[in-house]
Design a protein around this motif. Sequence first.
Motif, mmCIF file in Angstrom:
data_model
loop_
_atom_site.group_PDB
_atom_site.id
_atom_site.type_symbol
_atom_site.label_atom_id
_atom_site.label_comp_id
_atom_site.label_asym_id
_atom_site.label_seq_id
_atom_site.Cartn_x
_atom_site.Cartn_y
_atom_site.Cartn_z
ATOM 1 N N PRO A 245 0.818 -1.227 0.000
ATOM 2 C CA PRO A 245 0.000 0.000 0.000
ATOM 3 C C PRO A 245 0.849 1.273 0.000
ATOM 4 O O PRO A 245 1.930 1.325 0.599
ATOM 5 C CB PRO A 245 -0.817 -0.128 1.270
ATOM 6 N N ALA A 246 0.333 2.283 -0.675
ATOM 7 C CA ALA A 246 0.961 3.615 -0.682
ATOM 8 C C ALA A 246 0.287 4.483 0.368
ATOM 9 O O ALA A 246 -0.926 4.412 0.577
ATOM 10 C CB ALA A 246 0.829 4.235 -2.065
ATOM 11 N N THR B 30 -3.720 3.554 0.145
ATOM 12 C CA THR B 30 -4.463 2.934 -0.955
ATOM 13 C C THR B 30 -3.753 1.653 -1.377
ATOM 14 O O THR B 30 -2.523 1.571 -1.381
ATOM 15 C CB THR B 30 -4.575 3.887 -2.151
ATOM 16 N N PHE B 31 -4.555 0.655 -1.759
ATOM 17 C CA PHE B 31 -4.022 -0.632 -2.236
ATOM 18 C C PHE B 31 -5.162 -1.434 -2.860
ATOM 19 O O PHE B 31 -6.346 -1.095 -2.714
ATOM 20 C CB PHE B 31 -3.367 -1.425 -1.097
ATOM 21 N N ASN B 32 -4.782 -2.488 -3.526
ATOM 22 C CA ASN B 32 -5.749 -3.441 -4.076
ATOM 23 C C ASN B 32 -5.640 -4.756 -3.297
ATOM 24 O O ASN B 32 -4.547 -5.178 -2.911
ATOM 25 C CB ASN B 32 -5.483 -3.718 -5.550
ATOM 26 N N CYS B 33 -6.779 -5.439 -3.112
ATOM 27 C CA CYS B 33 -6.774 -6.767 -2.471
ATOM 28 C C CYS B 33 -7.887 -7.619 -3.054
ATOM 29 O O CYS B 33 -8.849 -7.107 -3.622
ATOM 30 C CB CYS B 33 -6.916 -6.647 -0.956
ATOM 31 N N GLN C 86 -9.375 2.384 -0.349
ATOM 32 C CA GLN C 86 -8.802 3.611 0.215
ATOM 33 C C GLN C 86 -9.241 3.694 1.657
ATOM 34 O O GLN C 86 -10.423 3.584 1.967
ATOM 35 C CB GLN C 86 -9.270 4.859 -0.542
ATOM 36 N N ALA C 87 -8.248 3.866 2.563
ATOM 37 C CA ALA C 87 -8.547 3.956 3.984
ATOM 38 C C ALA C 87 -8.006 5.274 4.529
ATOM 39 O O ALA C 87 -6.824 5.598 4.317
ATOM 40 C CB ALA C 87 -7.937 2.788 4.729
ATOM 41 N N VAL C 88 -8.868 6.053 5.187
ATOM 42 C CA VAL C 88 -8.477 7.346 5.776
ATOM 43 C C VAL C 88 -8.479 7.186 7.290
ATOM 44 O O VAL C 88 -9.508 6.870 7.893
ATOM 45 C CB VAL C 88 -9.435 8.473 5.347
ATOM 46 N N ARG D 297 0.188 -0.229 8.379
ATOM 47 C CA ARG D 297 0.622 -1.388 7.599
ATOM 48 C C ARG D 297 -0.590 -2.288 7.333
ATOM 49 O O ARG D 297 -1.654 -2.128 7.951
ATOM 50 C CB ARG D 297 1.710 -2.164 8.334
ATOM 51 N N VAL D 298 -0.413 -3.221 6.393
ATOM 52 C CA VAL D 298 -1.458 -4.215 6.153
ATOM 53 C C VAL D 298 -0.977 -5.564 6.670
ATOM 54 O O VAL D 298 0.222 -5.855 6.685
ATOM 55 C CB VAL D 298 -1.828 -4.312 4.663
#
Length: 747
Positions: free
Chosen positions: A654-655, A667-670, A726-728, A740-741
């Motif tokens: 994730p960025a 933001t990231f894809n899963c 997208q997580a805020v 982190r994920v």
Amino acid sequence: MTSSYSADVVDDAPVMLAAYYDGLNGVARVNGGALSKTTDAADGATFTINEIQVGRDNNTPRNYQGEMIVLNTSDLTTIQKVEGYLAWKWGMQAKLPAAHPYSTTNGTSGPKKSVPSATVTLAGTVTDSDDTPSVTWSDTGDGTGTGTVIFEDVNDLNTDVSFYGSGTYILRLTVDDGHGPVFEEVVITVSEPNNVPSFTADPIAGSGATEDIAYSATLAGSASDDDAGATLSYAKVDGPDWLSIASDGTLSGTPGNSDIGANSFTVSVTDGIIPTPIEATLDITVNAASVAGTPIFIDLSSASAVSHPAGDGKYWNALGQADGSLDHSVANVIDVSNASTTIGLAIDLTNIQAGGTSGAGFGGTGVNGPSGADPFDEAAVITDGIFNNNANNGTAVFSFTGLAADTSYAFSAIGGRASNGDDGQIIILDAAENKLGAAAVTTETTHTLLNDGTVLDFSVTSNASGEIFFEFRKADPGDTDGSATINGLSITSASPADTTAPTLASADIVDDQGGSNINENDLVTYTVTFSEDMDDATVTAADFSNAGSASVTIGTISETSPGVFSVEVTPTNAGTLQLQVPAGASLSDAAGNALDTASAIIDDTTITVSSLFESWAGGSFNFETDTNNDGVSDGLAFLLGANDLNENAASLIPAGNSNSEGNLVITFNCLNADNRGSAVINIQFSNDIGVSDSWADHTIEVPETSSTVNGVVFTITPNGTMNEVQAVIALSGLDGLFSRVQGLSSP
């Protein structure tokens, strides 16, 4: 003392000779089958076999050889063993008396026990460099065997030895070169000879079966084996296809219409040792099923209906035919015109019940079952029925055969309408033509048939042989002016009460995968086939579960045909899958009979369920392992959408940025839930990289749809098998925040 015995012989025919001396009773005997010669001798006398003359052809010299065993015993059992041994060895067993324990006809022991339990050849080895020692074989008597041991030559190293009983025998080989004997021993174990199993009866009378009804019986107990612990296995060799025979003797199957009548099967039994199984005949009679709700009309309105001139008072016995008609030519004419004694009308409905046309009628008018309130309203002639003529006061007995056993049948009858007609009575009888008493299965045993044409309805339950009997007579025997007439009958069978519980075998729970491995979240459709139609309201998701280790979701259950259900099952994690009806489940058939679930009924096929991660990885890999050393665990690489284990997943991390409010945005894809299975992906954050502010205290599972979870605002955009996330995360007054994920194989 010298004794001689001479026996007549036929050229090339064997003669049995045996001799023994009873020292206790002073009796010497030479025995030739059932013949004997006895000579008394004082105790201690010498018994010498001087000569045995077996005869000689007067024209051609013959050489004879044979075998004689001399026993110093009075034990009848031992003597009979030797007699049996000699007889069977030399092919003379047929000459033994029938009562002899080793004769061919003695069923208690017979030839299987008339020979030695075993005969073996001993192979001794002696080494002596300077002498030739003597050798002697002997039985120490220390083994468990109690039978006789006979050496052919005790001084032969390689002699044959026979044992006449089971158990262990310790044989000793003694060697003596004149300087002191030495010996070695050998232990020989002799097993009991195998007894051949046999059927207790041939043919075997099987219990009756009924058309279209599941048959259940057993052959267990129909054969026996004298060997303790013998396991008998049964099989079907030949016969109609509808019957199956399990190895334990269980008989099952459902006979059809074409099987009605006598059925003959060839069956076999074996103990697993004999080379050829023993066969016998099994006879089963298949009875016709009742035709529920289908009235069968019997027109008795006119003698002309059975090819006799109206009014001549003659009637035929009748046999039901498969086309729904009655054959009146198979029995003698019954003349009831002046009946003063009981006469009978026998109606065999076997074939009618089996294959007759629905609503079939029997001869004359009303053949096709006339419609209307009065089923006999179309009768052309309402005279000369089965009757009691004027003052004769006889009775007509009806016998119905070929019916289903213990089944209620509804009858309708119509009487005569003649001006001088009398009312009649129908009286229910038993098989011996006795009037049924208070214990009868019907609530009434006597019914009045009015002369005014009113239809009389009554019911009778057939007996265990599928028979019903009743008589018809005038209600008032004292009235000498009129006749009571019964002009028509109809019989309608009711379905027998279903008291048989349904069954379900493990083999009747079948998956659509053929037992092949599947992945979690794969849909498996099972076909569950009960033995009969079920009450579908009792077959629910609560009645099924997984006997394996995977968690499952029971989906749609639907009845595809009577007693056959489709059950959809989805495993939600890795493990094994075995659909079961668990112990205590409550299911019942259409009649309310409960399925026996005292024990769970489990599919006999186990399906292996792999996780989606294992399928992606191509095997059972550790979720935490970093196979390609890209700094991303295999499990997390899977969740972030890496193609395989070898892809560098560092670029998928994730960025993180900050927005205009100064909050942390990552933001990231899963993979979405359908494609990651039981694995989960979490977001974690901490203000000091977990030093004092634990990551675990701020762990949030990424949702499937846009939402706010514990203050974190998620925006989820579906994209095929992936979700764009997208997580805020609000800083909440903190100077900084780390995120982190985390990937886990299961929640």
